[in-house]
Design an enzyme around this catalytic site. Structure first.
Site, PDB file in Angstrom:
ATOM      1  N   GLN A  60       0.824  -1.022   0.199  1.00  0.00           N
ATOM      2  CA  GLN A  60      -0.374  -0.068   0.267  1.00  0.00           C
ATOM      3  C   GLN A  60       0.590   1.277  -0.079  1.00  0.00           C
ATOM      4  O   GLN A  60       0.496   2.135   0.354  1.00  0.00           O
ATOM      5  CB  GLN A  60      -0.652   0.128   1.085  1.00  0.00           C
ATOM      6  N   HIS A  63      -1.251   1.320  -4.496  1.00  0.00           N
ATOM      7  CA  HIS A  63      -1.523   2.448  -4.197  1.00  0.00           C
ATOM      8  C   HIS A  63      -0.661   3.771  -4.985  1.00  0.00           C
ATOM      9  O   HIS A  63      -0.920   4.527  -4.996  1.00  0.00           O
ATOM     10  CB  HIS A  63      -1.629   3.314  -2.470  1.00  0.00           C
TER      11      HIS A  63
HETATM   12  N1  APR Z   1       6.358  -1.725  13.276  1.00  0.00           N
HETATM   13  C1  APR Z   1       5.214  -2.336  13.090  1.00  0.00           C
HETATM   14  N2  APR Z   1       4.137  -1.741  12.877  1.00  0.00           N
HETATM   15  C2  APR Z   1       3.836  -0.291  13.112  1.00  0.00           C
HETATM   16  C3  APR Z   1       5.103  -0.104  13.309  1.00  0.00           C
HETATM   17  C4  APR Z   1       6.512  -0.055  13.451  1.00  0.00           C
HETATM   18  N3  APR Z   1       7.629   0.105  13.838  1.00  0.00           N
HETATM   19  N4  APR Z   1       4.743   1.686  13.729  1.00  0.00           N
HETATM   20  C5  APR Z   1       3.596   1.802  13.424  1.00  0.00           C
HETATM   21  N5  APR Z   1       3.178   0.514  12.924  1.00  0.00           N
HETATM   22  C6  APR Z   1       1.889  -0.150  12.394  1.00  0.00           C
HETATM   23  C7  APR Z   1       0.789   0.852  13.275  1.00  0.00           C
HETATM   24  O1  APR Z   1       0.530  -0.107  14.344  1.00  0.00           O
HETATM   25  C8  APR Z   1      -0.696   1.104  12.240  1.00  0.00           C
HETATM   26  O2  APR Z   1      -1.462  -0.501  12.736  1.00  0.00           O
HETATM   27  O3  APR Z   1       1.765   0.428  10.826  1.00  0.00           O
HETATM   28  C9  APR Z   1       0.611   0.940  11.049  1.00  0.00           C
HETATM   29  C10 APR Z   1       0.119   1.849   9.919  1.00  0.00           C
HETATM   30  O4  APR Z   1      -1.227   1.943  10.052  1.00  0.00           O
HETATM   31  P1  APR Z   1      -2.228   3.587   9.279  1.00  0.00           P
HETATM   32  O5  APR Z   1      -0.522   4.285   9.247  1.00  0.00           O
HETATM   33  O6  APR Z   1      -2.941   3.501   9.410  1.00  0.00           O
HETATM   34  O7  APR Z   1      -1.322   3.541   7.598  1.00  0.00           O
HETATM   35  P2  APR Z   1      -1.766   1.608   6.827  1.00  0.00           P
HETATM   36  O8  APR Z   1      -2.714   0.865   7.221  1.00  0.00           O
HETATM   37  O9  APR Z   1      -0.549   1.627   5.682  1.00  0.00           O
HETATM   38  O10 APR Z   1      -2.749   2.893   5.446  1.00  0.00           O
HETATM   39  C11 APR Z   1      -4.089   2.342   4.362  1.00  0.00           C
HETATM   40  O11 APR Z   1      -4.335   4.308   4.072  1.00  0.00           O
HETATM   41  O12 APR Z   1      -4.345   6.973   4.138  1.00  0.00           O
HETATM   42  C12 APR Z   1      -4.350   5.596   3.257  1.00  0.00           C
HETATM   43  O13 APR Z   1      -2.705   5.289   0.783  1.00  0.00           O
HETATM   44  C13 APR Z   1      -3.313   5.287   2.600  1.00  0.00           C
HETATM   45  O14 APR Z   1      -1.881   3.222   2.282  1.00  0.00           O
HETATM   46  C14 APR Z   1      -2.208   3.854   2.933  1.00  0.00           C
HETATM   47  C15 APR Z   1      -3.909   2.992   3.822  1.00  0.00           C
END
Ligand code: APR
Length: 237
Positions: free
Chosen positions: A90, A108
């Protein structure tokens, strides 16, 4: 641990967090600073294209400086030593490529690519984009946009993604909060295909209950450890 033949790995912003790339929904994440409606929708782009260009210019500049972390490198190591791995990311950064992954689907899009809305040509892009940017192919000015999928748009490569989810025997979700569809629904598709499903994340995601196995901790710790487990089962098989 069983040995697996066809492994699908879904990655999200948490995989790149330890490389210094902001996540979206953590307390100091991108959506705590920007309204996604303004900078990550076609309506926002139509309303204020220069503001959207500036948002992605800032992210493109930061992506040009960051390096893959131990989790990206472990996934590239897995692909090189297993042969049946597909990563669906993503993320719009280029850290999987920088780590050496090649069996990669950017659902994405990619911040380091630009798309001409006029002629539909895509171009690798590391510089800033603006409303004055001309398309290198059709020369039209003002039709260039970041080659990323905005809310309300259809993610890329969905046919190919459905195919690999239908045929996998191991599905691993790494560093994603499970908030955004269709990616958040992939675990259910994989389970329906009979795959073993694993969540590797800092904390339980929205879809945590759908996974048969979960290991929580920073990606740079939990991902290399899990890759070693997969490879030792694969090699001893
Ligand atoms: N190691 C593992 N996991 C982690 C770490 C880390 N160091 N830091 C954060 N996380 C986890 C968080 O707990 C959370 O569950 O990564 C996840 C990040 O979630 P989001 O910020 O929502 O990102 P993501 O899931 O990739 O978002 C999906 O949303 O905004 C849109 O297009 C955008 O691709 C993105 C999509």
């Amino acid at each position: 641990m069983a040995s697996y033949d066809r492994i699908v790995i879904l990655t999200g912003a948490g995989l790149s967090a330890e490389s210094g790339v902001s996540t979206f929904r953590d307390p100091n994440g991108i959506w705590a600073k920007y309204d996604w409606r303004d900078v990550a929708t076609p309506e926002g782009f139509a309303k204020n294209p220069q503001a959207v260009h500036e948002f992605y210019n800032m992210r493109r500049r930061s992506h040009a400086e960051v390096k893959p972390n131990a989790a990206h490198l472990a996934l590239a190591h897995l692909e090189a030593n297993h042969g049946g791995v597909t990563i669906i990311t993503q993320n719009v950064d280029a850290l999987h490529e920088a780590a050496g992954s090649t069996s990669l689907i950017h659902m994405h899009g990619q911040a380091l690519q630009a798309l001409c809305a006029k002629c539909q040509h895509r171009h690798p892009w590391r510089d800033d984009l603006s409303i004055e940017t001309a398309c290198p192919s059709c020369k039209v000015v003002g039709a260039m946009r970041p080659d990323v999928v905005w809310f309300g748009e259809i993610p890329y490569h969905m046919e190919r993604i459905s195919g690999v989810l239908r045929n996998c025997d191991l599905f691993i979700s790494i560093g994603t909060s499970g908030n955004v569809y269709p990616a958040a629904g992939f675990v259910a598709e994989a389970r329906a295909s009979g795959a073993h499903t694993v969540e590797l994340n800092l904390e339980p995601s929205e879809g945590a209950s759908l996974f048969q196995e979960a290991i929580y901790g920073p990606a740079t710790q939990v991902v290399p450890a899990y890759v070693e487990k997969i490879l030792s089962a694969h090699n001893n098989y």
